[in-house]
Scaffold this active site. Structure first.
Site, PDB file in Angstrom:
ATOM      1  N   SER A  99     -28.290  87.332  19.378  1.00 33.17           N
ATOM      2  CA  SER A  99     -29.350  87.938  18.527  1.00 33.17           C
ATOM      3  C   SER A  99     -28.923  88.747  17.519  1.00 33.17           C
ATOM      4  O   SER A  99     -27.984  89.521  17.610  1.00 33.17           O
ATOM      5  CB  SER A  99     -30.330  88.644  19.389  1.00 33.17           C
ATOM      6  OG  SER A  99     -31.288  89.113  18.669  1.00 33.17           O
TER       7      SER A  99
ATOM      8  N   GLY B   4     -29.024  87.116  13.957  1.00 28.68           N
ATOM      9  CA  GLY B   4     -29.133  86.416  12.712  1.00 28.68           C
ATOM     10  C   GLY B   4     -27.713  86.197  11.973  1.00 28.68           C
ATOM     11  O   GLY B   4     -26.721  86.806  12.552  1.00 28.68           O
TER      12      GLY B   4
ATOM     13  N   ASN C  11     -29.099  78.561  21.547  1.00 26.49           N
ATOM     14  CA  ASN C  11     -30.338  79.051  22.142  1.00 26.49           C
ATOM     15  C   ASN C  11     -30.766  77.916  23.390  1.00 26.49           C
ATOM     16  O   ASN C  11     -31.827  77.281  23.109  1.00 26.49           O
ATOM     17  CB  ASN C  11     -31.397  78.908  21.319  1.00 26.49           C
ATOM     18  CG  ASN C  11     -31.361  80.292  20.454  1.00 26.49           C
ATOM     19  OD1 ASN C  11     -30.864  81.327  20.877  1.00 26.49           O
ATOM     20  ND2 ASN C  11     -31.733  80.192  18.934  1.00 26.49           N
TER      21      ASN C  11
ATOM     22  N   GLU D 293     -40.161  89.154  20.434  1.00 34.00           N
ATOM     23  CA  GLU D 293     -40.043  89.305  18.835  1.00 34.00           C
ATOM     24  C   GLU D 293     -41.274  88.441  18.429  1.00 34.00           C
ATOM     25  O   GLU D 293     -41.786  88.909  17.221  1.00 34.00           O
ATOM     26  CB  GLU D 293     -38.693  88.533  18.467  1.00 34.00           C
ATOM     27  CG  GLU D 293     -38.551  88.181  17.299  1.00 34.00           C
ATOM     28  CD  GLU D 293     -37.342  87.121  16.996  1.00 34.00           C
ATOM     29  OE1 GLU D 293     -37.731  86.045  16.375  1.00 34.00           O
ATOM     30  OE2 GLU D 293     -36.188  87.356  17.333  1.00 34.00           O
ATOM     31  N   TYR D 294     -41.724  87.427  19.055  1.00 35.84           N
ATOM     32  CA  TYR D 294     -43.018  86.811  18.216  1.00 35.84           C
ATOM     33  C   TYR D 294     -44.019  87.762  18.188  1.00 35.84           C
ATOM     34  O   TYR D 294     -44.830  87.860  17.374  1.00 35.84           O
ATOM     35  CB  TYR D 294     -43.316  85.441  19.069  1.00 35.84           C
ATOM     36  CG  TYR D 294     -42.694  84.164  18.696  1.00 35.84           C
ATOM     37  CD1 TYR D 294     -41.233  84.118  18.214  1.00 35.84           C
ATOM     38  CD2 TYR D 294     -43.535  82.996  18.660  1.00 35.84           C
ATOM     39  CE1 TYR D 294     -40.912  82.912  17.976  1.00 35.84           C
ATOM     40  CE2 TYR D 294     -42.747  81.633  18.088  1.00 35.84           C
ATOM     41  CZ  TYR D 294     -41.707  81.924  17.964  1.00 35.84           C
ATOM     42  OH  TYR D 294     -41.027  80.794  17.165  1.00 35.84           O
TER      43      TYR D 294
ATOM     44  N   LYS E  33     -32.485  85.832  26.609  1.00 36.22           N
ATOM     45  CA  LYS E  33     -32.555  85.546  25.303  1.00 36.22           C
ATOM     46  C   LYS E  33     -34.043  84.823  24.907  1.00 36.22           C
ATOM     47  O   LYS E  33     -34.789  85.119  24.083  1.00 36.22           O
ATOM     48  CB  LYS E  33     -31.587  84.689  24.807  1.00 36.22           C
ATOM     49  CG  LYS E  33     -31.722  84.250  23.201  1.00 36.22           C
ATOM     50  CD  LYS E  33     -31.735  85.626  22.279  1.00 36.22           C
ATOM     51  CE  LYS E  33     -31.583  85.414  20.649  1.00 36.22           C
ATOM     52  NZ  LYS E  33     -32.068  84.251  20.061  1.00 36.22           N
TER      53      LYS E  33
ATOM     54  N   GLY F 155     -22.210  76.555  11.677  1.00 35.60           N
ATOM     55  CA  GLY F 155     -23.300  76.445  11.034  1.00 35.60           C
ATOM     56  C   GLY F 155     -23.440  77.977  10.204  1.00 35.60           C
ATOM     57  O   GLY F 155     -22.504  78.752  10.236  1.00 35.60           O
TER      58      GLY F 155
END
Length: 306
Positions: A129, A131, A103, A186-187, A179, A12
């Site tokens: 991590s 992207g 994840n 991160e949120y 992770k 993907g």
């Protein structure tokens, strides 16, 4: 550069770029994807195509085999590993290594590693991590499982990670646990950025938000990749205004909060950041739109137009 061959199951947006990065570093990649069209598209990039997991394992040869699994957590991972007819467990042998780089929930990773170990197959769980852009140019990797197997794959980590951006963090499950916490932090950080820029947007004169983000990206105490990505997103502020303020969420932060409740660890800011995403689905605030744009910048996540 050393020479090795690795199987890659899952091509993907992350897996494809990771495979390209490995090949660029001299590693042979045997690739498999559920959609064969994706695999075929990478043949001219140098990938060795396979159209089943059995074929993937066969094309890795007779030496110790290494297979990186890059599919969605939960059922898809278990299907790739343990399907009674097509799963990797049917074709791998004692001493072979599987890396789950998706994840996955850390308890699932502990369970999966245990099942594979019954056949002598080693599983490492790797929190990944950075992207899609990082997958191509350098990731941050948090690896759990056998320290011996981890050490044996040093060249693999170095081919995928930025300098200093990988390490062994503990036993089975630790990579995905770390992770999970990373994504929770991160949120919270993204929520703070969204709220802060939302206030800047309401100043009594028009401020150059891109310029401010760039200033903060150079020497300030909040200098970070997320602030740099905010500057990139704000380079076309009008495009942010066109977005819906709807912000999606993923399971990892929900998992983290459940763990926090179980262990009685306060995670107030992170809990609020998740609930704020739920709140975004009924509001039209600029700060929420920026968070949606940030998720698109670093992770290629989808956004909604107004």
């Amino acid at each position: 550069m050393f020479m090795m061959k690795i199987g890659f199951a899952g091509l993907g947006k992350m897996g494809k770029n990771m495979a390209l990065a490995l090949m660029r570093n001299g590693i042979e990649v045997v690739g498999y994807n559920r959609s064969s069209e994706v695999t075929k598209m990478l043949i001219n990039k140098g990938i060795i195509p396979s159209y089943s997991l059995e074929e993937l394992v066969c094309k890795l040869g007779t030496n110790r085999k290494i297979v990186w699994v890059m599919v969605s957590e939960g059922k898809p991972v278990k299907e790739v590993l343990f399907n009674e007819k097509t799963g990797l467990i049917n074709f791998l042998e004692k001493g072979d290594i599987v890396v789950d780089g998706g994840n996955s929930f850390y308890e699932d990773s502990i369970e999966n590693a245990g099942k594979l170990s019954e056949k002598g197959i080693v599983m490492l769980d790797c929190g990944t991590s950075g992207g899609p852009k990082g997958a191509l140019n350098g990731l941050s990797l948090m690896i759990g499982g056998s320290k011996t197997a981890y050490s044996e794959l040093k060249e693999l980590w170095e081919s995928l990670a930025v300098e200093g951006g990988y390490g062994h963090v503990g036993g089975s499950g630790a990579g995905h646990f770390v992770k999970m916490v990373h994504n929770a932090i991160e949120y919270g950080f993204m929520e703070a950025l969204g709220e802060g820029f939302g206030l800047l947007k309401e100043y009594n004169e028009k401020l150059d938000l891109e310029k401010i983000a760039n200033i903060w990206s150079n020497g300030s105490v909040i200098e970070s990749k997320l602030v740099r990505l905010a500057a990139l997103a704000l380079s076309d502020e009008s495009s942010i205004s066109e977005l819906d303020a709807y912000i999606d969420d993923n399971k990892e932060v929900r998992w983290a909060l459940k763990e926090a409740i179980t262990k009685e660890i306060p995670m107030t800011a992170i809990a609020y950041s998740l609930f704020a995403r739920y709140d975004s689905r009924g509001r039209d605030a600029f700060g929420k739109k920026l968070i949606a744009a940030l998720r698109k910048e670093f992770g290629g996540h989808s956004v909604r137009k107004r």
